[in-house]
Design a protein around this motif. Structure first.
Motif, PDB file in Angstrom:
ATOM      1  N   ALA A   1      45.825  37.621  26.500  1.00 32.69           N
ATOM      2  CA  ALA A   1      44.833  36.597  26.170  1.00 32.69           C
ATOM      3  C   ALA A   1      43.444  36.946  26.689  1.00 32.69           C
ATOM      4  O   ALA A   1      43.289  37.425  27.813  1.00 32.69           O
ATOM      5  N   HIS A   2      42.454  36.664  25.859  1.00 31.96           N
ATOM      6  CA  HIS A   2      41.063  36.842  26.272  1.00 31.96           C
ATOM      7  C   HIS A   2      40.654  35.729  27.240  1.00 31.96           C
ATOM      8  O   HIS A   2      40.084  35.994  28.295  1.00 31.96           O
ATOM      9  N   ARG A   3      40.945  34.482  26.868  1.00 28.11           N
ATOM     10  CA  ARG A   3      40.594  33.320  27.702  1.00 28.11           C
ATOM     11  C   ARG A   3      41.888  32.701  28.216  1.00 28.11           C
ATOM     12  O   ARG A   3      42.847  32.536  27.453  1.00 28.11           O
ATOM     13  N   LYS A   4      41.897  32.339  29.488  1.00 31.16           N
ATOM     14  CA  LYS A   4      43.102  31.819  30.125  1.00 31.16           C
ATOM     15  C   LYS A   4      42.836  30.446  30.730  1.00 31.16           C
ATOM     16  O   LYS A   4      41.934  30.306  31.548  1.00 31.16           O
ATOM     17  N   ILE A   5      43.630  29.467  30.315  1.00 34.27           N
ATOM     18  CA  ILE A   5      43.477  28.092  30.793  1.00 34.27           C
ATOM     19  C   ILE A   5      44.790  27.656  31.427  1.00 34.27           C
ATOM     20  O   ILE A   5      45.854  27.787  30.818  1.00 34.27           O
ATOM     21  N   LEU A   6      44.697  27.117  32.628  1.00 41.98           N
ATOM     22  CA  LEU A   6      45.861  26.600  33.331  1.00 41.98           C
ATOM     23  C   LEU A   6      45.772  25.081  33.378  1.00 41.98           C
ATOM     24  O   LEU A   6      44.754  24.525  33.802  1.00 41.98           O
ATOM     25  N   LEU A   7      46.834  24.412  32.934  1.00 43.81           N
ATOM     26  CA  LEU A   7      46.955  22.962  33.056  1.00 43.81           C
ATOM     27  C   LEU A   7      47.967  22.698  34.157  1.00 43.81           C
ATOM     28  O   LEU A   7      49.088  23.196  34.098  1.00 43.81           O
TER      29      LEU A   7
ATOM     30  N   ALA B   1      57.058  27.455  45.125  1.00 42.51           N
ATOM     31  CA  ALA B   1      58.021  28.090  44.229  1.00 42.51           C
ATOM     32  C   ALA B   1      58.079  29.560  44.642  1.00 42.51           C
ATOM     33  O   ALA B   1      57.161  30.065  45.294  1.00 42.51           O
ATOM     34  N   LEU B   2      59.113  30.237  44.269  1.00 43.31           N
ATOM     35  CA  LEU B   2      59.426  31.548  44.835  1.00 43.31           C
ATOM     36  C   LEU B   2      58.479  32.679  44.431  1.00 43.31           C
ATOM     37  O   LEU B   2      58.163  33.547  45.240  1.00 43.31           O
ATOM     38  N   HIS B   3      58.006  32.689  43.182  1.00 45.12           N
ATOM     39  CA  HIS B   3      57.276  33.850  42.676  1.00 45.12           C
ATOM     40  C   HIS B   3      55.807  33.541  42.374  1.00 45.12           C
ATOM     41  O   HIS B   3      55.495  32.529  41.759  1.00 45.12           O
ATOM     42  N   ALA B   4      54.942  34.463  42.792  1.00 46.14           N
ATOM     43  CA  ALA B   4      53.516  34.342  42.487  1.00 46.14           C
ATOM     44  C   ALA B   4      53.298  34.702  41.026  1.00 46.14           C
ATOM     45  O   ALA B   4      53.682  35.784  40.576  1.00 46.14           O
ATOM     46  N   PHE B   5      52.719  33.779  40.292  1.00 46.02           N
ATOM     47  CA  PHE B   5      52.390  33.987  38.876  1.00 46.02           C
ATOM     48  C   PHE B   5      51.000  34.610  38.779  1.00 46.02           C
ATOM     49  O   PHE B   5      50.843  35.698  38.254  1.00 46.02           O
ATOM     50  N   ALA B   6      49.981  33.935  39.316  1.00 42.02           N
ATOM     51  CA  ALA B   6      48.609  34.449  39.261  1.00 42.02           C
ATOM     52  C   ALA B   6      47.725  33.641  40.191  1.00 42.02           C
ATOM     53  O   ALA B   6      47.948  32.442  40.382  1.00 42.02           O
ATOM     54  N   PRO B   7      46.686  34.254  40.760  1.00 40.36           N
ATOM     55  CA  PRO B   7      45.699  33.486  41.524  1.00 40.36           C
ATOM     56  C   PRO B   7      44.960  32.539  40.579  1.00 40.36           C
ATOM     57  O   PRO B   7      44.694  32.887  39.429  1.00 40.36           O
ATOM     58  N   LEU B   8      44.619  31.358  41.063  1.00 47.16           N
ATOM     59  CA  LEU B   8      43.904  30.398  40.214  1.00 47.16           C
ATOM     60  C   LEU B   8      42.571  30.961  39.744  1.00 47.16           C
ATOM     61  O   LEU B   8      42.116  30.644  38.644  1.00 47.16           O
ATOM     62  N   ALA B   9      41.959  31.808  40.544  1.00 50.11           N
ATOM     63  CA  ALA B   9      40.679  32.405  40.163  1.00 50.11           C
ATOM     64  C   ALA B   9      40.806  33.357  38.972  1.00 50.11           C
ATOM     65  O   ALA B   9      39.799  33.716  38.355  1.00 50.11           O
ATOM     66  N   ALA B  10      42.031  33.747  38.611  1.00 50.09           N
ATOM     67  CA  ALA B  10      42.243  34.619  37.450  1.00 50.09           C
ATOM     68  C   ALA B  10      42.135  33.852  36.131  1.00 50.09           C
ATOM     69  O   ALA B  10      42.065  34.460  35.064  1.00 50.09           O
ATOM     70  N   PHE B  11      42.103  32.532  36.210  1.00 43.46           N
ATOM     71  CA  PHE B  11      41.993  31.699  35.013  1.00 43.46           C
ATOM     72  C   PHE B  11      40.521  31.375  34.752  1.00 43.46           C
ATOM     73  O   PHE B  11      39.752  31.158  35.685  1.00 43.46           O
ATOM     74  N   ASP B  12      40.167  31.319  33.494  1.00 45.02           N
ATOM     75  CA  ASP B  12      38.802  30.943  33.131  1.00 45.02           C
ATOM     76  C   ASP B  12      38.546  29.468  33.383  1.00 45.02           C
ATOM     77  O   ASP B  12      37.412  29.063  33.604  1.00 45.02           O
ATOM     78  N   LEU B  13      39.623  28.678  33.332  1.00 41.02           N
ATOM     79  CA  LEU B  13      39.519  27.247  33.571  1.00 41.02           C
ATOM     80  C   LEU B  13      40.846  26.743  34.109  1.00 41.02           C
ATOM     81  O   LEU B  13      41.910  27.093  33.590  1.00 41.02           O
ATOM     82  N   VAL B  14      40.783  25.939  35.155  1.00 42.40           N
ATOM     83  CA  VAL B  14      41.948  25.229  35.681  1.00 42.40           C
ATOM     84  C   VAL B  14      41.670  23.749  35.481  1.00 42.40           C
ATOM     85  O   VAL B  14      40.674  23.227  35.977  1.00 42.40           O
ATOM     86  N   THR B  15      42.547  23.100  34.735  1.00 41.23           N
ATOM     87  CA  THR B  15      42.390  21.673  34.464  1.00 41.23           C
ATOM     88  C   THR B  15      43.499  20.921  35.172  1.00 41.23           C
ATOM     89  O   THR B  15      44.672  21.280  35.067  1.00 41.23           O
ATOM     90  N   THR B  16      43.106  19.887  35.889  1.00 42.85           N
ATOM     91  CA  THR B  16      44.058  19.042  36.593  1.00 42.85           C
ATOM     92  C   THR B  16      43.599  17.591  36.477  1.00 42.85           C
ATOM     93  O   THR B  16      42.501  17.323  36.002  1.00 42.85           O
ATOM     94  N   ASP B  17      44.446  16.695  36.918  1.00 41.37           N
ATOM     95  CA  ASP B  17      44.062  15.281  36.850  1.00 41.37           C
ATOM     96  C   ASP B  17      43.267  14.890  38.087  1.00 41.37           C
ATOM     97  O   ASP B  17      43.190  15.638  39.070  1.00 41.37           O
ATOM     98  N   ASN B  18      42.678  13.724  38.026  1.00 39.47           N
ATOM     99  CA  ASN B  18      41.807  13.273  39.112  1.00 39.47           C
ATOM    100  C   ASN B  18      42.573  12.789  40.343  1.00 39.47           C
ATOM    101  O   ASN B  18      41.968  12.262  41.265  1.00 39.47           O
ATOM    102  N   GLY B  19      43.878  13.031  40.372  1.00 41.89           N
ATOM    103  CA  GLY B  19      44.660  12.723  41.571  1.00 41.89           C
ATOM    104  C   GLY B  19      44.572  13.806  42.641  1.00 41.89           C
ATOM    105  O   GLY B  19      45.055  13.621  43.757  1.00 41.89           O
ATOM    106  N   LEU B  20      43.935  14.922  42.301  1.00 44.04           N
ATOM    107  CA  LEU B  20      43.770  16.008  43.277  1.00 44.04           C
ATOM    108  C   LEU B  20      42.796  15.570  44.361  1.00 44.04           C
ATOM    109  O   LEU B  20      41.699  15.080  44.061  1.00 44.04           O
ATOM    110  N   ASP B  21      43.178  15.759  45.615  1.00 42.81           N
ATOM    111  CA  ASP B  21      42.312  15.316  46.702  1.00 42.81           C
ATOM    112  C   ASP B  21      41.032  16.142  46.754  1.00 42.81           C
ATOM    113  O   ASP B  21      41.004  17.310  46.356  1.00 42.81           O
TER     114      ASP B  21
END
Length: 159
Positions: A103-109, A119-139
């Motif tokens: 993928a050229h652009r990577k978005i994490l929801l 969880a046991l396995h590292a998938f990717a650093p969040l900084a590797a995504f062009d956008l990380v979207t989460t809900d407003n419950g994040l502190d």
């Protein structure tokens, strides 16, 4: 490209508004629902079917991904710890990593409840995504730390 996560599957019904559209996925559920949508073309990734995830994973899926290039990947993760997206299953981790390579652009929801989990396995650093979207419950402290670490973070209202 859409992964097999339950979070991303919520986008399925919304995609008809974006037609015409080409969708690549390893999700049986998304494939089944999108093939009936006019002007949505579906490329379903094959491989070993995993009934728990209702998805195709494994070597064949990874090889198929190696030959593809897509504009955008939208995916999710099981947990987030120390700025890293984590997955429990190693085969799922490898497929998601192969999706990122395609993928050229990577978005994490990711739901805010998944932050600080393990969880046991590292998938990717969040900084590797062009956008990380989460809900407003994040502190605020976690959100500020992610931004300081170079993560492009978008918080949206909970549904």
């Amino acid at each position: 490209m859409l992964d097999d996560s339950t979070t991303v599957s919520e986008l399925g019904p919304l995609l008809k508004k974006k037609a015409p559209l080409n969708v690549v996925t390893n999700s049986l559920d998304l494939t089944s629902s999108l093939v009936a949508v006019d002007e949505v073309s579906v490329l379903s990734l094959g491989g070993d079917f995993h009934p728990t995830y209702q998805a195709f994973i494994g070597h064949l899926c990874e090889n198929a991904l190696a030959g593809l290039r897509v504009n955008t990947l939208i995916c999710s993760t099981s947990a987030v710890g120390d700025g890293v997206a984590l997955i429990q299953d190693p085969a799922v981790t490898r497929v998601k990593q192969a999706m990122m390579q395609s993928a050229h652009r990577k978005i994490l929801l990711v739901d805010s409840e998944k932050y600080g989990k393990v969880a046991l396995h590292a998938f990717a650093p969040l900084a590797a995504f062009d956008l990380v979207t989460t809900d407003n419950g994040l502190d605020a402290a976690t959100a500020n730390q992610l931004k300081a670490d170079g993560v492009t973070l978008r918080q949206v209202p909970r549904p």
